[in-house]
Motif scaffolding. Structure first.
Motif, short mmCIF file in Angstrom:
data_model
loop_
_atom_site.label_atom_id
_atom_site.label_comp_id
_atom_site.label_asym_id
_atom_site.label_seq_id
_atom_site.Cartn_x
_atom_site.Cartn_y
_atom_site.Cartn_z
N VAL A 50 0.83 -1.20 0.00
CA VAL A 50 0.00 0.00 0.00
C VAL A 50 0.87 1.25 0.00
O VAL A 50 0.58 2.23 -0.69
CB VAL A 50 -0.96 -0.01 1.21
N THR A 51 1.95 1.22 0.78
CA THR A 51 2.79 2.41 0.88
C THR A 51 4.03 2.30 0.00
O THR A 51 4.85 3.23 -0.02
CB THR A 51 3.23 2.62 2.33
N ALA A 52 4.16 1.22 -0.76
CA ALA A 52 5.35 1.03 -1.58
C ALA A 52 5.43 2.11 -2.66
O ALA A 52 4.40 2.60 -3.13
CB ALA A 52 5.34 -0.35 -2.23
N SER A 53 6.66 2.46 -3.04
CA SER A 53 6.83 3.44 -4.11
C SER A 53 6.37 2.83 -5.43
O SER A 53 6.26 1.61 -5.56
CB SER A 53 8.30 3.84 -4.21
N ARG A 54 6.11 3.73 -6.40
CA ARG A 54 5.66 3.26 -7.71
C ARG A 54 6.66 2.27 -8.30
O ARG A 54 6.29 1.30 -8.94
CB ARG A 54 5.55 4.45 -8.67
N LYS A 55 7.93 2.57 -8.08
CA LYS A 55 8.99 1.74 -8.66
C LYS A 55 8.96 0.34 -8.06
O LYS A 55 9.02 -0.66 -8.77
CB LYS A 55 10.33 2.42 -8.39
N ARG A 56 8.86 0.29 -6.71
CA ARG A 56 8.81 -1.00 -6.04
C ARG A 56 7.58 -1.78 -6.50
O ARG A 56 7.63 -2.97 -6.77
CB ARG A 56 8.72 -0.82 -4.51
N LEU A 57 6.45 -1.06 -6.59
CA LEU A 57 5.19 -1.70 -6.95
C LEU A 57 5.28 -2.28 -8.36
O LEU A 57 4.82 -3.40 -8.63
CB LEU A 57 4.08 -0.66 -6.88
N ARG A 58 5.89 -1.53 -9.26
CA ARG A 58 6.03 -2.01 -10.64
C ARG A 58 6.92 -3.25 -10.68
O ARG A 58 6.70 -4.17 -11.46
CB ARG A 58 6.63 -0.91 -11.51
N HIS A 59 7.91 -3.28 -9.80
CA HIS A 59 8.80 -4.44 -9.75
C HIS A 59 8.03 -5.68 -9.27
O HIS A 59 8.30 -6.79 -9.71
CB HIS A 59 9.97 -4.14 -8.80
N VAL A 60 7.07 -5.45 -8.37
CA VAL A 60 6.31 -6.58 -7.83
C VAL A 60 5.31 -7.11 -8.86
O VAL A 60 5.18 -8.31 -9.09
CB VAL A 60 5.57 -6.15 -6.53
N ARG A 61 4.61 -6.17 -9.51
CA ARG A 61 3.56 -6.57 -10.47
C ARG A 61 4.16 -7.31 -11.66
O ARG A 61 5.10 -6.85 -12.28
CB ARG A 61 2.88 -5.34 -11.03
N GLY A 62 3.57 -8.45 -11.97
CA GLY A 62 4.02 -9.20 -13.13
C GLY A 62 5.28 -9.99 -12.87
O GLY A 62 5.50 -11.02 -13.49
N ASN A 63 6.10 -9.50 -11.93
CA ASN A 63 7.37 -10.15 -11.65
C ASN A 63 7.25 -11.07 -10.44
O ASN A 63 7.59 -12.25 -10.49
CB ASN A 63 8.41 -9.06 -11.39
N ARG A 64 6.72 -10.53 -9.33
CA ARG A 64 6.55 -11.33 -8.10
C ARG A 64 5.09 -11.75 -7.92
O ARG A 64 4.81 -12.69 -7.20
CB ARG A 64 7.01 -10.52 -6.88
N ILE A 65 4.16 -10.99 -8.50
CA ILE A 65 2.74 -11.36 -8.43
C ILE A 65 2.21 -11.43 -9.86
O ILE A 65 2.23 -10.43 -10.58
CB ILE A 65 1.91 -10.34 -7.63
N GLY A 66 1.76 -12.59 -10.27
CA GLY A 66 1.16 -12.74 -11.59
C GLY A 66 -0.33 -12.44 -11.52
O GLY A 66 -0.98 -12.73 -10.52
N PHE A 67 -0.87 -11.82 -12.57
CA PHE A 67 -2.27 -11.42 -12.55
C PHE A 67 -2.99 -12.04 -13.75
O PHE A 67 -2.59 -11.85 -14.89
CB PHE A 67 -2.37 -9.90 -12.60
N VAL A 68 -4.05 -12.80 -13.44
CA VAL A 68 -4.87 -13.37 -14.51
C VAL A 68 -6.16 -12.58 -14.57
O VAL A 68 -6.90 -12.51 -13.59
CB VAL A 68 -5.17 -14.86 -14.25
N ALA A 69 -6.40 -11.94 -15.72
CA ALA A 69 -7.53 -11.03 -15.83
C ALA A 69 -8.81 -11.80 -16.10
O ALA A 69 -8.81 -12.99 -16.42
CB ALA A 69 -7.28 -10.03 -16.96
N GLN A 70 -9.92 -11.06 -15.97
CA GLN A 70 -11.22 -11.68 -16.11
C GLN A 70 -11.50 -12.03 -17.58
O GLN A 70 -11.85 -13.15 -17.90
CB GLN A 70 -12.27 -10.68 -15.60
N ASN A 71 -11.36 -11.03 -18.44
CA ASN A 71 -11.69 -11.23 -19.85
C ASN A 71 -10.41 -11.13 -20.69
O ASN A 71 -9.84 -10.06 -20.80
CB ASN A 71 -12.70 -10.16 -20.29
N PRO A 72 -9.98 -12.24 -21.28
CA PRO A 72 -8.71 -12.20 -22.00
C PRO A 72 -8.73 -11.24 -23.18
O PRO A 72 -7.72 -10.62 -23.49
CB PRO A 72 -8.53 -13.64 -22.48
#
Lengths: 274, 360
Positions: free
Chosen positions: A74-96
């Protein structure tokens, strides 16, 4: 792995701030699949979007923490958050078809996700993409890579999305109603596929759905949400056999019995007798 | 027997492969042809409507030429010279006959061929409109994209306010304010006397700015640009509001799609995400460029007048006031042809950019 506590999110509207989720807390332990269930508007999506920092510009997390790998997202910087997304947390969307870019070749989309996190040559990207597509059972992956999203069937497109989510071997996968937009016939295949990708090892899954049957089958823990709050949570076996909260009982009662189940049989015989 | 059927089955994928490619190419050609064929049809309708509408313009060309004290005999003579005594149908037929040979007629007042005058005025307007649209598009996109990116937050509110402000100012009023401030008060801009300073002489080559840019004539370019600054800015600022509105809308929609969310969830750089959202919303912006180009060909008339720009709009406006029928018709046909061509080209560009379009 992921510990959410006291998470509260507000949306700014013309009539003043509206609290979409209030004091949400749950845990996704390492190697465990957790299902989040609730009706439409119960705050399931807002919860995962608050965790991933994907809220629209008029939404804001006003309290709480989402701890992942020793840091608060929640308080992570944009840079840290971007590093986590897709890299450490994979996201499967609702509608491909909504998630994939319609004007980019699939190969380019793999390259984009790879290069968002590391440097890699074009041939290495292709090799990795082919390997991932094979592991989600896409037939003739070379042709898929050359083509566009609209040339794929719904099931194939969702496989591509899963392959993208798994690209960096993330320890946590968040799936947001991954089968809602798909044909009934492929829903099961996709869920099996996600379960297979997560199973074995320390990978965790956070599966958002409104289908209790899916949670019962694929998840070990369940979080039941209603109007922005967690009403009940715990191991699936406990919650489903002995629901504490009236809402959970209502939800369970709303599930139509499978036609071959004893309950359904009893019902039809009773109807026939009448 | 069974041999033959197996062979037929096996050989099917062979001939089918090239056929599929052919099938894909032919609809594109057919689509382009269909769009091209529409252009002359639209032009015919446009020209005919224009021919009829000119008849309803109040005022008699002969009277305008001769003045109010002309005798009926003089008026009849001039009408005969202009061919206005002929029956309407004959005039219509000869209008199209001449037009098809590339003859737009001769001005009633200057006695110059209309085509010659268009060649004189059109390049001026094209330069003005192209530069103004450049300013409008770049400024409008910045305003619109900023507003969309910070939707419902303070930058959005500032940009929306700016847009409404710009949209409510008439371009010629902005031009007059610009002249007052930058020429009269500050002395930064040259007097609104045309495209070049007086000492440069009356000779003006067509495409003054673009020409001197390519030939490397820096003095002329500098003079021309300083004279163009105010008219370009007054048009560009006012019309940027249209692009800002379109871009705010289409970009706002594009930024809230699941596609953008998924791209962010995959960790794509914000720069990349915004770029793709922009690419997804470019169609509306491109279409708007075509629409505004067409309307500015004549719509810049008052600004051209204010700066004595000697452009198409100014020329056509004079033609209308003097009931100079060939000029009015020439303007409508030229502007129509240019607009239709631009629409055609941009339609094809938009289609070529999108792999989903099947040309059916």
């Amino acid at each position: 792995m992921l510990t959410v506590s006291g998470l509260t999110t507000e949306f700014r509207t013309r009539k003043g701030p509206v609290r979409a989720i209030d004091d949400i807390g749950f845990e996704v332990p390492t190697g465990v699949a957790v299902g989040v269930v609730g009706e439409t508007g119960s705050g399931k999506s807002v919860t995962i979007r608050s965790v991933l920092g994907l809220l629209p510009a008029y939404g804001r997390v006003i309290g709480g923490r989402a701890e992942f790998e020793g840091q608060d997202l929640v308080t992570a910087s944009r840079k840290r958050l971007r590093h986590v997304r897709g890299n450490r947390i994979g996201f499967v969307a609702q509608n491909p078809f909504g998630a994939l870019n319609p004007v980019l070749r699939i190969e380019k989309q793999f390259a984009n996700v790879v290069r968002a996190h590391r440097k890699m040559s074009t041939s290495a990207v292709r090799e990795l993409a082919l390997r991932r597509l094979e592991s989600v059972q896409v037939p003739s992956p070379e042709r898929v890579l050359r083509g566009y999203a609209h040339e794929l069937s719904g099931g194939m497109a969702q496989r591509v999305v899963i392959a993208l989510a798994m690209l960096h071997d993330p320890p946590l996968v968040i799936a947001d109603e991954p089968t809602t937009a798909l044909d009934v016939t492929v829903q099961r295949q996709i869920l099996d596929l996600i379960a297979a990708q997560v199973a074995g090892g320390d990978r965790s899954l956070l599966l958002v759905t409104h289908d209790l049957g899916v949670v019962a089958q694929y998840c070990a823990h369940v979080v039941v949400m209603r109007s922005g709050q967690v009403v009940e949570q715990g191991p699936v076996a406990e919650v489903f056999t002995d629901p504490r909260h009236a809402y959970t009982r209502q939800l369970l009662a709303a599930v139509p019995p499978a036609p071959w189940s004893a309950a359904a049989k009893a019902e039809t015989t009773a109807e026939a007798a009448r | 027997m069974s041999d033959v059927s197996v062979k037929a089955e096996v050989s099917q994928p062979g001939p089918e492969a090239p056929k599929r490619g052919e099938r894909r190419r032919r609809p594109i050609l057919r689509y382009v042809l269909r769009r091209v064929v529409i252009v002359p049809i639209s032009l015919f309708v446009l020209g005919s409507v224009c021919f009829v509408l000119v008849l309803f313009i109040p005022g008699d060309p002969a009277v305008t030429i001769l003045g109010d004290f002309a005798t009926p005999e003089q008026v009849a003579l001039v009408n005969e010279q202009l061919g206005l005594d002929q029956p309407l149908w004959d005039r219509y037929v000869s209008f199209w006959g001449n037009l098809l040979q590339g003859d737009l007629g001769t001005s009633f007042f200057t006695n110059q061929p209309v085509l010659h005058e268009i060649a004189l005025f059109l390049p001026n307007t094209i330069e003005l409109v192209v530069l103004a649209l450049l300013v409008a598009v770049s400024l409008g996109l910045v305003i619109g994209v900023l507003g969309a990116y910070f939707a419902r937050r303070w930058p959005d509110r500032v940009m929306t306010g700016l847009t409404s402000g710009l949209q409510s100012v008439p371009d010629f009023f902005l031009a007059l304010v610009g002249i007052y401030v930058f020429f009269f008060l500050l002395g930064w801009a040259p007097a609104p006397i045309g495209r070049l300073p007086i000492e440069a002489g009356g000779q003006q080559t067509p495409f003054l700015i673009f020409g001197s840019l390519f030939s490397g004539d820096w003095t002329t370019l500098g003079q021309a640009l300083s004279h163009a600054a105010l008219p370009v800015m007054s048009l560009g600022l006012v019309y940027s509001s249209y692009f800002a509105k379109t871009a705010r809308g289409s970009m706002g929609t594009a930024l809230t799609t699941p596609q953008v969310e998924f791209a962010r969830a995959c960790g794509l750089r914000e720069r990349t995400v915004v770029r793709y959202a922009f690419l997804a919303s470019r169609t509306t912006v491109i279409t708007y460029i075509a629409i505004l180009f067409g309307s500015l060909l004549g719509g810049a008339a008052i600004v051209e007048r204010v700066f004595n720009w000697r452009g198409m709009g100014q020329w056509a406006l004079d033609g209308v006031l003097k009931v100079d029928v060939p000029i009015i018709q020439g303007f409508v046909v030229t502007a129509g042809l240019m607009t239709l061509t631009l629409f055609l080209v941009l339609d094809l560009v938009v289609l070529a950019l999108d792999p989903r379009v099947s040309y059916e």
